[in-house]
Design an enzyme around this catalytic site. Structure first.
Site, PDB file in Angstrom:
ATOM      1  N   PHE A  26      41.305  40.095  47.722  1.00  7.36           N
ATOM      2  CA  PHE A  26      40.212  41.235  48.291  1.00  7.36           C
ATOM      3  C   PHE A  26      38.968  40.412  48.727  1.00  7.36           C
ATOM      4  CE2 PHE A  26      42.982  43.209  44.889  1.00  7.36           C
ATOM      5  CZ  PHE A  26      43.577  43.867  45.483  1.00  7.36           C
ATOM      6  N   SER A  27      39.122  39.196  49.176  1.00 10.04           N
ATOM      7  CA  SER A  27      37.799  38.500  49.318  1.00 10.04           C
ATOM      8  C   SER A  27      37.615  38.281  50.862  1.00 10.04           C
ATOM      9  CB  SER A  27      37.732  37.196  48.546  1.00 10.04           C
ATOM     10  OG  SER A  27      38.898  36.349  49.006  1.00 10.04           O
ATOM     11  N   GLY A  28      38.672  38.859  51.571  1.00  8.96           N
ATOM     12  CA  GLY A  28      38.884  38.643  53.193  1.00  8.96           C
ATOM     13  C   GLY A  28      39.070  37.393  53.585  1.00  8.96           C
ATOM     14  N   LYS A  29      39.789  36.696  53.051  1.00  9.17           N
ATOM     15  CA  LYS A  29      40.663  35.305  53.340  1.00  9.17           C
ATOM     16  C   LYS A  29      41.125  35.547  54.853  1.00  9.17           C
ATOM     17  CE  LYS A  29      42.965  34.675  49.796  1.00  9.17           C
ATOM     18  NZ  LYS A  29      42.405  36.011  49.099  1.00  9.17           N
ATOM     19  N   GLU A  96      48.373  32.534  53.046  1.00 13.48           N
ATOM     20  CA  GLU A  96      48.882  32.312  51.552  1.00 13.48           C
ATOM     21  C   GLU A  96      49.342  30.822  51.404  1.00 13.48           C
ATOM     22  OE1 GLU A  96      48.659  35.008  49.848  1.00 13.48           O
ATOM     23  OE2 GLU A  96      48.871  36.742  51.094  1.00 13.48           O
ATOM     24  N   ALA A  97      48.493  29.827  51.876  1.00 15.50           N
ATOM     25  CA  ALA A  97      48.790  28.409  51.503  1.00 15.50           C
ATOM     26  C   ALA A  97      49.113  28.220  49.973  1.00 15.50           C
ATOM     27  CB  ALA A  97      47.851  27.471  51.886  1.00 15.50           C
ATOM     28  N   CYS A 152      32.898  42.437  42.338  1.00 20.14           N
ATOM     29  CA  CYS A 152      33.660  42.769  41.164  1.00 20.14           C
ATOM     30  C   CYS A 152      33.608  44.391  41.007  1.00 20.14           C
ATOM     31  CB  CYS A 152      32.619  42.134  40.060  1.00 20.14           C
ATOM     32  SG  CYS A 152      33.076  42.767  38.336  1.00 20.14           S
ATOM     33  N   CYS A 155      31.245  45.782  37.825  1.00 17.93           N
ATOM     34  CA  CYS A 155      29.779  45.623  37.749  1.00 17.93           C
ATOM     35  C   CYS A 155      29.247  45.349  39.027  1.00 17.93           C
ATOM     36  CB  CYS A 155      29.345  44.729  36.913  1.00 17.93           C
ATOM     37  SG  CYS A 155      29.375  42.717  37.717  1.00 17.93           S
ATOM     38  N   CYS A 187      32.863  39.677  33.778  1.00 16.98           N
ATOM     39  CA  CYS A 187      33.898  40.772  33.325  1.00 16.98           C
ATOM     40  C   CYS A 187      35.074  40.253  33.476  1.00 16.98           C
ATOM     41  CB  CYS A 187      33.880  41.848  34.584  1.00 16.98           C
ATOM     42  SG  CYS A 187      32.218  42.456  34.711  1.00 16.98           S
TER      43      CYS A 187
HETATM   44 ZN   LIG Z   1      31.417  42.036  37.178  1.00 12.92          ZN
END
Ligand SMILES: [Zn+2]
Length: 203
Positions: A26-29, A96-97, A152, A155, A187
């Site tokens: 979910f980091s936008g790679k 998806e390396a 995250c 938080c 976390c």
């Molecule tokens: Zn966190």
């Protein structure tokens, strides 16, 4: 929207290089990979995208990002196959390396040495926080590495870790929100500790 410094990237001259886009779930790679590939395509460059045949979450033929902003691609079984398809290309995208074999590192070097721009996207760490497959090696040989971050879910800080929310020890587990959540280091450590305590009390 994070803008990457790309002043040095040659959009028109055929010049080999390796770019790595890495980060957690979910980091936008994939979105960033697709953005760069679409821009190259727009500049009339010959673009080809490869992904491991294992990644069939959404479709066999497309690299599909989470926002359905898709681009056609070729699923392949081993990194060596990329060399067979690559000769006529200006830009090669690999998604998806982390699921490819370690031969991908040498393949990317060969492509770049032959004047091809190679853009690789993948998970840098698995759910245990361990460097994933060929990704650390690819980061080492890359001309440029972009580490992208998720947020995250606990938080709101920047997240670098993919925490698996279901019990399964297999490294390769494809999935979506039901199986993973992006967490910051603090976390993530807390979540892993909770998982261990849970596991101990289950026994
Ligand atoms: Zn966190």
């Amino acid at each position: 929207m994070v803008l990457f410094s790309e002043d040095h990237i040659q959009e028109t001259n055929r010049r080999g290089r390796i770019e790595v886009i890495c980060g957690s779930m979910f980091s936008g790679k994939t979105e960033e990979l697709i953005r760069r590939l679409k821009r190259a395509k727009f500049a009339k460059q010959r673009v080809e995208i490869f992904k491991p045949a294992i990644d069939t979450r959404y479709s066999e033929e497309n690299v599909v990002s989470h926002d359905s902003n898709s681009i056609a691609s070729t699923p392949i079984d081993s990194s060596a196959s990329i060399l067979l398809f690559a000769s006529e290309m200006d830009v090669i995208g690999i998604d998806e390396a982390q699921f490819f074999d370690n031969g991908l590192i040498d393949v990317c070097n060969q492509l770049a040495n032959n004047g091809i721009r190679v853009i690789v996207a993948g998970l840098d760490m698995d759910f245990r926080g361990v460097p994933f497959g060929p990704m650390p090696g690819l980061c080492a040989i890359a001309d440029e590495v972009s580490k992208v971050h998720a947020i995250c879910v606990k938080c709101g800080q920047l997240a670098s870790f993919s925490h698996r929310t279901v019990k399964n020890d297999k490294q390769v587990l494809l999935g979506e929100t039901a199986e993973y959540e992006p967490l910051c280091r603090e976390c993530y450590l807390r979540a892993m500790q909770n998982d261990q305590e849970q596991e101990a009390s289950d026994k």
